[in-house]
Design a protein around this motif. Sequence first.
Motif, mmCIF file in Angstrom:
data_model
loop_
_atom_site.group_PDB
_atom_site.id
_atom_site.type_symbol
_atom_site.label_atom_id
_atom_site.label_comp_id
_atom_site.label_asym_id
_atom_site.label_seq_id
_atom_site.Cartn_x
_atom_site.Cartn_y
_atom_site.Cartn_z
ATOM 1 N N GLU A 61 0.198 -1.556 0.058
ATOM 2 C CA GLU A 61 0.145 -0.211 -0.321
ATOM 3 C C GLU A 61 0.838 1.458 -0.140
ATOM 4 N N GLN A 62 1.989 1.019 0.390
ATOM 5 C CA GLN A 62 2.550 2.816 0.867
ATOM 6 C C GLN A 62 3.641 2.836 -0.569
ATOM 7 N N PHE A 63 3.962 1.190 -0.923
ATOM 8 C CA PHE A 63 4.857 1.624 -1.969
ATOM 9 C C PHE A 63 4.236 1.801 -3.458
ATOM 10 N N GLY A 64 2.667 1.419 -2.823
ATOM 11 C CA GLY A 64 1.891 1.060 -4.044
ATOM 12 C C GLY A 64 1.964 0.365 -5.793
ATOM 13 N N VAL A 65 2.679 -0.244 -4.766
ATOM 14 C CA VAL A 65 2.901 -1.886 -5.643
ATOM 15 C C VAL A 65 2.377 -2.967 -5.400
ATOM 16 N N SER A 66 2.669 -4.125 -6.332
ATOM 17 C CA SER A 66 2.129 -5.768 -6.204
ATOM 18 C C SER A 66 2.736 -6.391 -5.187
ATOM 19 N N ARG A 67 2.014 -6.913 -4.627
ATOM 20 C CA ARG A 67 3.058 -8.101 -3.618
ATOM 21 C C ARG A 67 4.402 -9.335 -3.465
ATOM 22 N N VAL A 68 3.954 -9.355 -5.785
ATOM 23 C CA VAL A 68 5.170 -9.690 -5.600
ATOM 24 C C VAL A 68 6.464 -8.700 -5.721
ATOM 25 N N THR A 69 6.276 -7.910 -6.513
ATOM 26 C CA THR A 69 7.627 -6.680 -6.501
ATOM 27 C C THR A 69 7.804 -6.221 -5.086
ATOM 28 N N VAL A 70 6.975 -6.638 -3.919
ATOM 29 C CA VAL A 70 7.629 -6.101 -1.791
ATOM 30 C C VAL A 70 8.256 -7.351 -2.451
ATOM 31 N N ARG A 71 7.325 -8.798 -2.351
ATOM 32 C CA ARG A 71 8.465 -9.738 -1.659
ATOM 33 C C ARG A 71 10.157 -9.995 -2.488
ATOM 34 N N GLU A 72 10.095 -9.312 -3.789
ATOM 35 C CA GLU A 72 11.439 -9.820 -4.653
ATOM 36 C C GLU A 72 12.417 -8.538 -4.269
ATOM 37 N N ALA A 73 11.405 -7.801 -3.680
ATOM 38 C CA ALA A 73 12.963 -6.298 -3.051
ATOM 39 C C ALA A 73 13.130 -6.682 -1.659
ATOM 40 N N LEU A 74 12.601 -8.081 -1.080
ATOM 41 C CA LEU A 74 12.657 -8.340 0.234
ATOM 42 C C LEU A 74 13.588 -9.847 0.644
ATOM 43 N N ARG A 75 13.657 -9.855 -0.918
ATOM 44 C CA ARG A 75 15.039 -11.087 -1.413
ATOM 45 C C ARG A 75 15.805 -10.174 -1.677
ATOM 46 N N VAL A 76 16.309 -9.512 -2.805
ATOM 47 C CA VAL A 76 16.970 -8.966 -2.505
ATOM 48 C C VAL A 76 17.921 -8.692 -1.049
ATOM 49 N N LEU A 77 17.041 -7.373 -0.498
ATOM 50 C CA LEU A 77 17.624 -6.932 1.235
ATOM 51 C C LEU A 77 18.104 -8.725 1.796
ATOM 52 N N GLU A 78 17.608 -9.095 1.973
ATOM 53 C CA GLU A 78 17.612 -10.409 2.661
ATOM 54 C C GLU A 78 19.337 -11.118 2.300
ATOM 55 N N SER A 79 19.234 -11.285 1.024
ATOM 56 C CA SER A 79 20.165 -12.223 -0.162
ATOM 57 C C SER A 79 21.631 -10.889 0.594
ATOM 58 N N SER A 80 21.583 -9.968 0.675
ATOM 59 C CA SER A 80 22.897 -8.754 1.163
ATOM 60 C C SER A 80 23.204 -8.728 2.550
ATOM 61 N N GLY A 81 21.533 -9.199 3.374
ATOM 62 C CA GLY A 81 22.445 -9.100 5.009
ATOM 63 C C GLY A 81 21.648 -8.389 5.673
#
Length: 255
Positions: A61-81
């Motif tokens: 809701e805050q970013f105005g994007v789909s859940r798929v996009t948010v999950r992709e961002a979280l995966r990147v952040l997680e892989s970066s530690g």
Amino acid sequence: MTVEQRKTKSGRAGSAAGVGLFSPVSAVRVSQVIVDQIRLLIQQGRLKTDDRLPSERDLCEQFGVSRVTVREALRVLESSGLIEIRVGARGGAFVSTPSSARVGEGLATLLKLSPLTAAEVTEARMVFELGIVPIVVDRATPEDIAALKEICDRQQDALKDESYSMTLSAEFHVRVAACTHNAAIEMLVKSFHGPLLMSLEEAKVAAPVMGLLGSTEHREFVDAIERRDVDQAAAIMRAHLQRTADRVAPNTPAC
């Protein structure tokens, strides 16, 4: 403690969903924009270690994007530690601090993909490894010295049964860096392990018998550390590295 709880404790305004921290995005690589926003908030200290990010739904809701996009961002952040995904009733995405091992792995990958030559690697080693000698001599503990001697013993045994490999030499140099008791130095040397091994293997091709002399110098270097003789330790390491540099220098005939 969540972002919302910190705000409540400090008296700052903000809803339970962390409204106000994030901005809607509209870029081609939307997930990367989200990653950049969260990374910036961490750098600014507005998101701290163990803060829990808003739920996926709230982030959408805050970013105005789909859940798929948010999950992709979280995966990147997680892989970066930068975040840790926890499961369970109290789970979610929590801000974390990248470990030195994880950062080192990232640097190592970049170095392996770079077109480095053995000569360049050895030149960098001469700058770096000679630079840390005074710190090693000053800070090495009895346990450090014992660990270095144990590696030297294994090198001698391997030379006797003709199983010596450059991995033993690389192990010695990485352990020397650990004697600084400086996490940044140790991380950098560990990340350099792949290129280091590559340069040593190339030097071995040029001079197959160098393992015997190298292992002897390793032992002499440890003895100098134990005596707290920084000048002698530096001289041994300089000669040790210079010989490798000579072996891998461009257009240098094999000896």
